[in-house]
Design an enzyme around this catalytic site. Structure first.
Site, short mmCIF file in Angstrom:
data_model
loop_
_atom_site.label_atom_id
_atom_site.label_comp_id
_atom_site.label_asym_id
_atom_site.label_seq_id
_atom_site.Cartn_x
_atom_site.Cartn_y
_atom_site.Cartn_z
N GLY A 134 7.06 -8.31 -2.20
CA GLY A 134 7.35 -8.34 -0.76
C GLY A 134 8.70 -7.70 -0.53
O GLY A 134 9.69 -8.09 -1.16
N CYS A 181 0.59 -16.40 -0.49
CA CYS A 181 0.42 -15.07 0.11
C CYS A 181 -0.69 -15.06 1.17
O CYS A 181 -1.19 -14.00 1.55
CB CYS A 181 0.14 -14.01 -0.95
SG CYS A 181 1.43 -13.92 -2.22
#
Length: 265
Positions: free
Chosen positions: A186, A215
């Site tokens: 990320g 996630c």
């Protein structure tokens, strides 16, 4: 591309509290933007923490009120903690920035790292990170006695895996022979300089992930190098391998600006 430097912020007993590392990221980011330092990758272990990217849904957070640090990266909620190697490459990219290409390079380095330990990993279409693929759906064991085409995680809007014990826990995806994520990615790009990065599970207690929807993915789980290889792997073993592949992939990359479609006229 210029040489990539590494800074070790802390491991094991010196593991780093998340907000402390975030502040250091911001400091290095500002210095990189001003060309006061070169491209730098911070490497560390965190003390246990849940962090939520900008797209995290309330239904994906811990049910018990465990604190979550909201951060300015992409992606959704995840966990960081002991046994997980975290890397924050802070690099200047050409504009207009190609974020996807940067993510793919990080994935390449981590796929190569896993291969060096004898583990085959890959990408999954539409899902960032590095994955161990499960068996074909028709070959997986049924969950809770139900056929897989009735998997409540996918077909029941009211079903919550966080309330339904080990059968549906993300940490048990390997036992269910489902796809499972070895490394999460990320990032954020501000002023043409990257922040945040990757986390590869080496030998963590993956039950930490069972309190969230990791996630935001409900039909897959998480894994680690130690679990997949059936032996204890340590951060100290993985660290130099990750560094070598990051240097190879990131220093050899031909950085190009994202192609911009000409305006219709």
């Amino acid at each position: 591309m210029a040489e990539l430097g590494f800074v070790h912020l802390g491991f094991g007993p010196e593991s780093v509290e998340y907000t402390e590392a975030w502040e250091e990221q911001r400091r290095v980011h500002a210095a990189r933007f001003a060309d006061e330092v070169g491209d730098t990758c911070l490497l560390l272990e965190h003390l246990p923490v849940y962090t939520a990217g900008r797209r995290t849904d309330p239904s994906e957070r811990p049910l018990d009120g465990t604190p979550v640090v909201d951060v300015d990266r992409g992606g959704k909620i995840t966990w960081h903690g002991p046994g997980q190697l975290v890397g924050y490459p802070i690099m200047k990219l050409p504009r207009p920035v190609d974020v996807v290409a940067h993510v793919r390079r990080l994935e390449d380095a981590l796929i190569r790292t896993a291969a060096d330990f004898g583990l085959e990993t890959t990408r999954v279409e539409g899902r960032s990170g590095v994955w161990v693929l499960g068996d074909p759906v028709e070959q997986r064991p049924a969950i809770g006695g139900l056929s897989l085409d009735l998997d409540p995680r996918m077909h029941d809007d009211e079903f919550d895996a966080r309330l339904n014990g080990p059968e549906y826990a993300p940490s048990n995806a390997g036992q269910r022979r489902e796809d499972r994520k070895l490394a999460a990615i990320g990032i954020r790009v501000a002023k043409g300089v990257t922040m945040h990065g990757f986390a590869i599970n080496v030998n963590p207690d993956n039950t930490w992930f069972d309190r969230i929807v990791p996630c935001g993915i409900r039909d897959a789980g998480v894994t680690s190098l130690s679990y997949e290889l059936g032996r204890e792997i340590t951060i100290a073993e993985v660290l130099p391998v990750v560094e070598r592949h990051l240097k190879d992939v990131l220093e050899q990359a031909e950085l190009r600006p994202r192609e911009v479609e000409p305006a219709a006229g």
